[in-house]
Design a protein around this motif. Structure first.
Motif, PDB file in Angstrom:
ATOM      1  N   VAL A   1      48.511  51.478  35.776  1.00 15.11           N
ATOM      2  CA  VAL A   1      48.067  51.503  37.177  1.00 15.11           C
ATOM      3  C   VAL A   1      47.122  52.672  37.390  1.00 15.11           C
ATOM      4  O   VAL A   1      46.051  52.538  37.998  1.00 15.11           O
TER       5      VAL A   1
ATOM      6  N   SER B   1      51.062  46.381  42.885  1.00 11.57           N
ATOM      7  CA  SER B   1      50.564  45.789  41.635  1.00 11.57           C
ATOM      8  C   SER B   1      51.714  45.442  40.709  1.00 11.57           C
ATOM      9  O   SER B   1      52.820  45.962  40.843  1.00 11.57           O
TER      10      SER B   1
ATOM     11  N   ASP C   1      47.848  43.517  37.510  1.00 16.78           N
ATOM     12  CA  ASP C   1      47.535  42.520  38.538  1.00 16.78           C
ATOM     13  C   ASP C   1      47.703  43.196  39.892  1.00 16.78           C
ATOM     14  O   ASP C   1      48.828  43.393  40.354  1.00 16.78           O
ATOM     15  N   PHE C   2      46.592  43.587  40.473  1.00 20.74           N
ATOM     16  CA  PHE C   2      46.641  44.213  41.809  1.00 20.74           C
ATOM     17  C   PHE C   2      46.709  43.133  42.871  1.00 20.74           C
ATOM     18  O   PHE C   2      45.835  42.289  42.975  1.00 20.74           O
TER      19      PHE C   2
ATOM     20  N   GLN D   1      41.294  45.488  35.999  1.00 18.63           N
ATOM     21  CA  GLN D   1      42.719  45.354  35.721  1.00 18.63           C
ATOM     22  C   GLN D   1      43.036  44.610  34.425  1.00 18.63           C
ATOM     23  O   GLN D   1      44.061  44.884  33.793  1.00 18.63           O
TER      24      GLN D   1
END
Lengths: 82, 82
Positions: free
Chosen positions: B61, B53, B36-37, B30
């Motif tokens: 994504v 996310s 940011d998952f 990421q």
């Protein structure tokens, strides 16, 4: 208690106020079903809304949304998380 | 930063270990996308997985999931929340 993600597919154009009103209706109806609606995420462009809840069963989730006037299109028990 | 809910529809039978491994692959990929998952919810019975996310774009994504080897079937920008 099991957790559920339910999906609504026809809420195109939903505003923050409308989503909050829908969520508040769920909160008002959840106690009689022993459910706890935690969060809702909406994409006004596609009309998709995702609701996360804890509830005794998928049927309880269905009944809360039905009573609130916005039936879920799909309800999934999300028993695995990361 | 925009938030996204993406959906995978073909993960029937996914185990907690497999979901954690998939999520860790996203976490490893990421940073180069500025994503940011945050969480993943899976229903092993239906095969549906929902990933939340933060990311600069839906394309970011998509690229993270592609690199991790589990492309998303659908990606929604969830700009309205309750």
């Amino acid at each position: 208690m099991p957790e559920f993600m339910d999906v609504h597919k026809s809420m195109k154009g939903v505003t923050p106020e409308q989503l909050m009103e829908a969520h508040r209706a769920d909160l008002a109806n959840q106690d009689e079903e022993g459910a706890d609606f935690k969060h809702a995420w909406a994409d006004p462009t596609s009309g998709m809304v995702f609701c996360l809840s804890e509830a005794p069963s998928a049927e309880a989730v269905k009944r809360v949304h039905d009573k609130s006037g916005h039936p879920a299109d799909e309800i999934y028990e999300v028993s695995v998380q990361a």
